[in-house]
Scaffold this active site. Structure first.
Site, PDB file in Angstrom:
ATOM      1  N   CYS A   1       0.814  -1.234   0.000  1.00  0.00           N
ATOM      2  CA  CYS A   1       0.000   0.000   0.000  1.00  0.00           C
ATOM      3  C   CYS A   1       0.842   1.276   0.000  1.00  0.00           C
ATOM      4  O   CYS A   1       0.833   2.022  -0.973  1.00  0.00           O
ATOM      5  CB  CYS A   1      -0.915  -0.006   1.222  1.00  0.00           C
ATOM      6  SG  CYS A   1      -2.150  -1.302   1.131  1.00  0.00           S
TER       7      CYS A   1
HETATM    8  N1  LIG Z   1      -2.879  -6.128   1.764  1.00  0.00           N
HETATM    9  C1  LIG Z   1      -3.295  -5.068   2.418  1.00  0.00           C
HETATM   10  O1  LIG Z   1      -2.957  -4.863   3.569  1.00  0.00           O
HETATM   11  C2  LIG Z   1      -4.255  -4.071   1.775  1.00  0.00           C
HETATM   12  C3  LIG Z   1      -4.850  -3.103   2.586  1.00  0.00           C
HETATM   13  C4  LIG Z   1      -5.735  -2.204   2.018  1.00  0.00           C
HETATM   14  C5  LIG Z   1      -5.978  -2.256   0.637  1.00  0.00           C
HETATM   15  N2  LIG Z   1      -5.371  -3.198  -0.137  1.00  0.00           N
HETATM   16  C6  LIG Z   1      -5.697  -3.211  -1.566  1.00  0.00           C
HETATM   17  O2  LIG Z   1      -6.552  -4.317  -1.831  1.00  0.00           O
HETATM   18  C7  LIG Z   1      -6.281  -4.874  -3.107  1.00  0.00           C
HETATM   19  C8  LIG Z   1      -5.975  -6.363  -2.977  1.00  0.00           C
HETATM   20  O3  LIG Z   1      -4.784  -6.504  -2.209  1.00  0.00           O
HETATM   21  P1  LIG Z   1      -4.364  -7.877  -1.546  1.00  0.00           P
HETATM   22  O4  LIG Z   1      -3.229  -7.557  -0.619  1.00  0.00           O
HETATM   23  O5  LIG Z   1      -5.535  -8.611  -1.022  1.00  0.00           O
HETATM   24  O6  LIG Z   1      -3.783  -8.662  -2.837  1.00  0.00           O
HETATM   25  P2  LIG Z   1      -3.377 -10.210  -2.918  1.00  0.00           P
HETATM   26  O7  LIG Z   1      -2.334 -10.297  -3.963  1.00  0.00           O
HETATM   27  O8  LIG Z   1      -3.102 -10.747  -1.556  1.00  0.00           O
HETATM   28  O9  LIG Z   1      -4.716 -10.919  -3.433  1.00  0.00           O
HETATM   29  C9  LIG Z   1      -5.290 -10.661  -4.662  1.00  0.00           C
HETATM   30  C10 LIG Z   1      -5.931 -11.934  -5.189  1.00  0.00           C
HETATM   31  O10 LIG Z   1      -6.614 -11.621  -6.415  1.00  0.00           O
HETATM   32  C11 LIG Z   1      -6.480 -12.717  -7.282  1.00  0.00           C
HETATM   33  N3  LIG Z   1      -6.772 -12.261  -8.638  1.00  0.00           N
HETATM   34  C12 LIG Z   1      -6.024 -11.484  -9.443  1.00  0.00           C
HETATM   35  N4  LIG Z   1      -6.684 -11.249 -10.600  1.00  0.00           N
HETATM   36  C13 LIG Z   1      -7.875 -11.880 -10.513  1.00  0.00           C
HETATM   37  C14 LIG Z   1      -8.993 -12.002 -11.370  1.00  0.00           C
HETATM   38  N5  LIG Z   1      -9.018 -11.409 -12.549  1.00  0.00           N
HETATM   39  N6  LIG Z   1     -10.028 -12.754 -10.957  1.00  0.00           N
HETATM   40  C15 LIG Z   1     -10.014 -13.361  -9.761  1.00  0.00           C
HETATM   41  N7  LIG Z   1      -8.992 -13.266  -8.901  1.00  0.00           N
HETATM   42  C16 LIG Z   1      -7.938 -12.542  -9.266  1.00  0.00           C
HETATM   43  C17 LIG Z   1      -5.062 -13.182  -7.056  1.00  0.00           C
HETATM   44  O11 LIG Z   1      -4.879 -14.513  -7.505  1.00  0.00           O
HETATM   45  C18 LIG Z   1      -4.941 -13.037  -5.527  1.00  0.00           C
HETATM   46  O12 LIG Z   1      -5.316 -14.221  -4.857  1.00  0.00           O
HETATM   47  C19 LIG Z   1      -5.146  -4.039  -3.692  1.00  0.00           C
HETATM   48  O13 LIG Z   1      -5.680  -3.015  -4.471  1.00  0.00           O
HETATM   49  C20 LIG Z   1      -4.488  -3.435  -2.461  1.00  0.00           C
HETATM   50  O14 LIG Z   1      -3.840  -2.224  -2.757  1.00  0.00           O
HETATM   51  C21 LIG Z   1      -4.532  -4.116   0.400  1.00  0.00           C
END
Ligand SMILES: NC(=O)c1ccc[n+]([C@@H]2O[C@H](COP(=O)([O-])OP(=O)(O)OC[C@H]3O[C@@H](n4cnc5c(N)ncnc54)[C@H](O)[C@@H]3O)[C@@H](O)[C@H]2O)c1
Length: 447
Positions: free
Chosen positions: A287
């Site tokens: 982030c």
């Molecule tokens: N990790 C954090 O602490 C956090 C906090 C706030 C916001 N975010 C935001 O949330 C979003 C997700 O982050 P995350 O950390 O959960 O990511 P992550 O990489 O842990 O998980 C994302 C998942 O999406 C799946 N994916 C990708 N493309 C796909 C598709 N077309 N169809 C179905 N599944 C698909 C991937 O295989 C993966 O399992 C990002 O935008 C991030 O900036 C993350």
């Protein structure tokens, strides 16, 4: 004639909204979560716990299988909460997008990384939206949770969804709701972090707010998707810039031989108008190092240079080099060059008590040390192995690594480390996190 058409349209809108309202309120709505990572898994758990039937969708079959095995792969979600929900059938996962046809709601939680050029990489959001558009049906509530630039929901998602012939606010509902989860935070988690939500139309906002209220403690409706998108960028940019400020202060204090940590602690005694931020070896995670560049990219298109963001990005980006300089100087003082020295790193995760190494500054620092000819080992109770410079490094038993090292470098202040033993048995320690606050020893070098 015109008023009849308007009336007819209003009726369609109110009937789709009324049905959805009813299904959400009675918890008979079928909930979908697309992207089962750090954000999607805890979110799906909260809705299943609230009594909804939840289906998770992910492109990675291995993740789907792991999910369906009932074993949580996200540290903040306990197996004894997750397992029974999967076992009871309230929670399941699939890689088959056609399930969307049967859903009433879908939350998009896919990654939003940066390209090498620091431009937003919207590939995942686009492919998720295309999949939803293919199976879009009247009555579906679509929510984007991935962090992104203001305008994504109405400029990118909306045209794709409306190209199906269905109309937003009438046939389907579209919102942006930023995810604010803070992995490893024992006090705040998905359920008790207030949820901001903004829709394309007032009915969309109403549907989104009603939905989140079923499972989360506090919902904060805002007037548009753009406002909701900007809220998240303000929060993360605020952190990134303030960390840049204290990192710059750390660079100044180093030259002036003042303890930056003592200054921040003393300043934090002011009961108003000051909030402590701490310096460190550099930004990490999915982030803070990334999201502000979504804002600067978009603001550049509007003719405004995001100068604070660029400057903080520059200072934060210098911190790994500064840590190397600190290690080099500390070793010089005991007449050892970096080349050939044994350096043991404590902690490679990007922050305390979590397992995530994405964008972790430890990876950069280890790479720089290897390039300078040091022998590098590491210990991290939450990380078994990392890849740096084409090499795989395995986490070692902490005290064995400490005993063998010419210099120990604390990059993550995990609470599991035995700091008494580390101080007692190290020859030299560079502490980039003030993990050794309160310890007095000539062998400790602080950031
Ligand atoms: N990790 C954090 O602490 C956090 C906090 C706030 C916001 N975010 C935001 O949330 C979003 C997700 O982050 P995350 O950390 O959960 O990511 P992550 O990489 O842990 O998980 C994302 C998942 O999406 C799946 N994916 C990708 N493309 C796909 C598709 N077309 N169809 C179905 N599944 C698909 C991937 O295989 C993966 O399992 C990002 O935008 C991030 O900036 C993350």
């Amino acid at each position: 004639m015109i008023s009849e058409t308007v009336e007819h349209t209003d009726q369609r809108a109110s009937s789709a909204a009324a049905k959805l309202r009813d299904r959400i309120s009675k918890k008979t709505a079928r909930v979908g979560v697309l992207g089962l990572g750090y954000v999607g898994l805890p979110l799906s758990v909260e809705f299943a716990r609230a009594g909804f039937e939840v289906v998770g969708i992910d492109v990675q079959q291995s993740k789907v299988d792991q999910f369906n095995s009932g074993q949580s792969y996200v540290k903040d979600v306990e197996d004894d909460v997750f397992g029974p929900l999967v076992k009871s059938g309230k929670l399941r996962a699939t890689a088959d997008y056609s399930i969307i046809q049967e859903l009433d709601t879908i939350d998009i939680c896919v990654p939003t990384p940066l390209r090498k050029t620091k431009d937003p990489d919207m590939t995942y959001v686009v492919s998720a939206t295309d999949a939803i558009a293919e199976h879009l049906h009247p009555g579906l509530l679509v929510m984007l949770e991935s962090t992104t630039y203001p305008g994504t929901t109405d400029e990118l998602l909306l045209p794709k969804l409306e190209a199906t012939g269905l109309k937003v606010g009438r046939d389907f509902f579209l919102c942006f709701s930023p995810e604010r989860v803070d992995p490893g935070n024992p006090k705040f988690h998905t359920r008790n972090i207030p949820k901001v939500v903004g829709g394309i139309t007032p009915t969309c906002t109403e549907m989104g707010a009603l939905f989140y209220k079923q499972a989360l403690e506090t919902v904060v409706p805002v007037s548009s998707t753009r406002v909701a998108e900007m809220v998240k960028l303000l929060e993360n940019t605020f952190r990134m810039i303030n960390i840049g400020l204290v990192n710059e202060l750390a660079l100044m204090c180093d030259r002036m031989n003042i303890n930056v940590w003592e200054i921040i602690d003393a300043a934090a005694t002011k009961p108003f108008g000051f909030m402590p931020f701490y310096p460190g070896p550099g930004l990490g995670g999915h982030c803070i190092p990334i999201d502000p560049f979504y804002l600067s990219w978009k603001s550049k298109q509007s003719g405004i240079e995001a100068r604070f963001i660029e400057l903080a990005g520059y200072i934060n980006g210098r911190m790994p080099e500064f840590v190397i300089e600190k290690i080099q100087n500390a070793l010089n003082d005991i007449s050892k060059p970096v080349r050939g020295s044994r350096i043991h790193i404590l902690g490679v995760a990007y922050k305390r008590d979590i397992e995530d190494v994405r964008e972790s500054p430890a990876l950069d620092i280890i790479q720089l040390l290897l390039r300078r000819g040091a022998y590098v080992t590491f210990s991290d109770p939450h990380v078994t192995g990392i890849h740096v410079e084409g090499r795989k490094l395995q986490s070692q038993e902490t005290m064995a690594g400490v005993d063998a090292a010419d210099c120990v470098v604390i990059l993550t202040n995990h609470s599991d480390f035995d700091y008494d033993a580390v101080v007692g048995r190290s020859k030299l320690i560079v502490d980039t996190r003030n993990a050794l606050k309160g310890y007095e020893s000539d062998k400790i070098v602080r950031l």
